[in-house]
Design an enzyme around this catalytic site. Structure first.
Site, PDB file in Angstrom:
ATOM      1  N   ASP A  27       0.832  -1.212   0.000  1.00 12.72           N
ATOM      2  CA  ASP A  27       0.000   0.000   0.000  1.00 12.72           C
ATOM      3  C   ASP A  27       0.864   1.259   0.000  1.00 12.72           C
ATOM      4  O   ASP A  27       1.978   1.255   0.526  1.00 12.72           O
ATOM      5  CB  ASP A  27      -0.923  -0.030   1.234  1.00 12.72           C
ATOM      6  CG  ASP A  27      -2.057   0.978   1.121  1.00 12.72           C
ATOM      7  OD1 ASP A  27      -2.390   1.388  -0.016  1.00 12.72           O
ATOM      8  OD2 ASP A  27      -2.608   1.362   2.163  1.00 12.72           O
ATOM      9  N   HIS A  44       2.162   3.330  -8.991  1.00 12.33           N
ATOM     10  CA  HIS A  44       1.939   1.909  -9.267  1.00 12.33           C
ATOM     11  C   HIS A  44       3.100   1.355 -10.093  1.00 12.33           C
ATOM     12  O   HIS A  44       3.587   0.257  -9.837  1.00 12.33           O
ATOM     13  CB  HIS A  44       0.618   1.698 -10.019  1.00 12.33           C
ATOM     14  CG  HIS A  44      -0.598   2.097  -9.225  1.00 12.33           C
ATOM     15  ND1 HIS A  44      -0.783   1.704  -7.924  1.00 12.33           N
ATOM     16  CD2 HIS A  44      -1.680   2.855  -9.544  1.00 12.33           C
ATOM     17  CE1 HIS A  44      -1.934   2.198  -7.476  1.00 12.33           C
ATOM     18  NE2 HIS A  44      -2.484   2.905  -8.438  1.00 12.33           N
ATOM     19  N   LEU A 138      10.341 -20.939  -5.063  1.00 16.94           N
ATOM     20  CA  LEU A 138       9.467 -19.964  -4.387  1.00 16.94           C
ATOM     21  C   LEU A 138       8.100 -19.989  -5.046  1.00 16.94           C
ATOM     22  O   LEU A 138       7.996 -19.972  -6.275  1.00 16.94           O
ATOM     23  CB  LEU A 138      10.070 -18.547  -4.510  1.00 16.94           C
ATOM     24  CG  LEU A 138       9.188 -17.405  -3.993  1.00 16.94           C
ATOM     25  CD1 LEU A 138       9.106 -17.402  -2.468  1.00 16.94           C
ATOM     26  CD2 LEU A 138       9.713 -16.042  -4.460  1.00 16.94           C
TER      27      LEU A 138
END
Ligand code: IPE
Ligand code: IPE
Ligand code: MG
Length: 255
Positions: A27, A44, A138
């Site tokens: 955020d 972003h 991962l």
């Protein structure tokens, strides 16, 4: 085993210094851009490089699963231009990063109601998941059009259907069975939850799964959350004592 013993069986026996599963609410992108006099989009875009650095740090530290909240079920309420920008950014990031995922043995999984996304993006998600499905260093989970309540609801619906078809008895439904019907399936719950950007809330992220997750909130905005900030969170995690209802003395005995 009694029902209570079975529930306790779900609790990890030993806590490790490195979290096996990290979940992050990324955020603060909009505020980061606005503070520089730029459009929210710029934030972003800048956030993508922090995804890359966080993934690299997970690889080098041996974190096995990373879940990133990229778009919530509530984010459709944003201005249309921002929603469209985020869709395009997700599409291009997948296109650009697939090679790196292959080289680094990373498996991509998208969790959320992806049916609401443009066809092109849905196809790209499927293709990338398929291309990386054999990788196991991962697990990179991107939560997109994800909501914790949606996840619990879709799990309940799935189980109800199985009961109706006679594949499951209502009494078969325990916490383990329920957890398996959520988007996380067999993946262990997050050990560490991180929220950047200063807000002290969960915003409908993994509500079922964060029951005993260690929480870490930082005011650092996501585009500034580079490796040293992530390392701070990991260091803080290593100092926490996870008791899962027990008392300290019991934990110290088993250390
Ligand atoms: C998080 O940053 C990214 C998404 C929700 C996609 P925000 O866009 O929420 O940034 P702030 O909170 O407005 O600064
Ligand atoms: C949460 O961030 C969702 C993501 C990071 C994808 P928001 O910025 O949308 O959260 P709220 O609405 O302010 O709580
Ligand atoms: Mg926000």
């Amino acid at each position: 085993m009694t029902e209570q013993e079975e529930d306790i069986d779900m609790i990890p026996k030993e806590s490790s210094l490195v979290p096996e599963h990290v979940a992050i609410i990324m955020d603060g992108n909009g505020r980061w851009a606005e503070a520089r006099g730029e459009a929210r989009h710029a934030g972003h875009r800048a956030g993508v490089s922090c995804v890359r650095s966080t993934v690299e740090e997970c690889l080098s530290r041996g974190v096995k699963a990373l879940t990133l909240f990229a778009f919530s079920s509530e984010n459709w309420r944003r201005p249309e231009s921002e929603v469209n920008f985020l869709m395009d950014l997700f599409l291009s990031a997948l296109q650009r990063e697939v090679k790196r995922m292959q080289t680094n043995d990373i498996r991509l999984r998208v969790i959320g109601d992806v049916a609401a996304f443009p066809d092109k993006l849905q196809k790209r998600i499927r293709d990338t998941e398929h291309a990386t499905q054999g990788n196991d260093r991962l697990l990179l989970q991107v939560a997109a059009n994800y909501g914790g309540r949606w996840d619990i609801t879709q799990a309940a619906r799935r189980l109800a259907s199985a009961v109706r078809t006679g594949d499951l008895m209502p009494t078969d439904i325990d916490e383990k069975v329920f957890a398996r019907a959520t988007m996380l399936n067999d993946l262990p719950d997050p050990d560490l939850f991180i929220r950047t950007g200063g807000e002290m809330r969960i915003s409908n992220f993994m509500l079922w799964h964060c029951a005993y997750t260690e929480l870490y909130f930082t005011p650092v905005l996501w585009p500034d959350f580079l490796a040293p900030e992530f390392v701070k969170a990991l260091d803080e995690y290593a100092k926490r004592q996870r008791r899962f209802g027990q008392i300290s003395a019991q934990i110290e005995q088993t250390d």
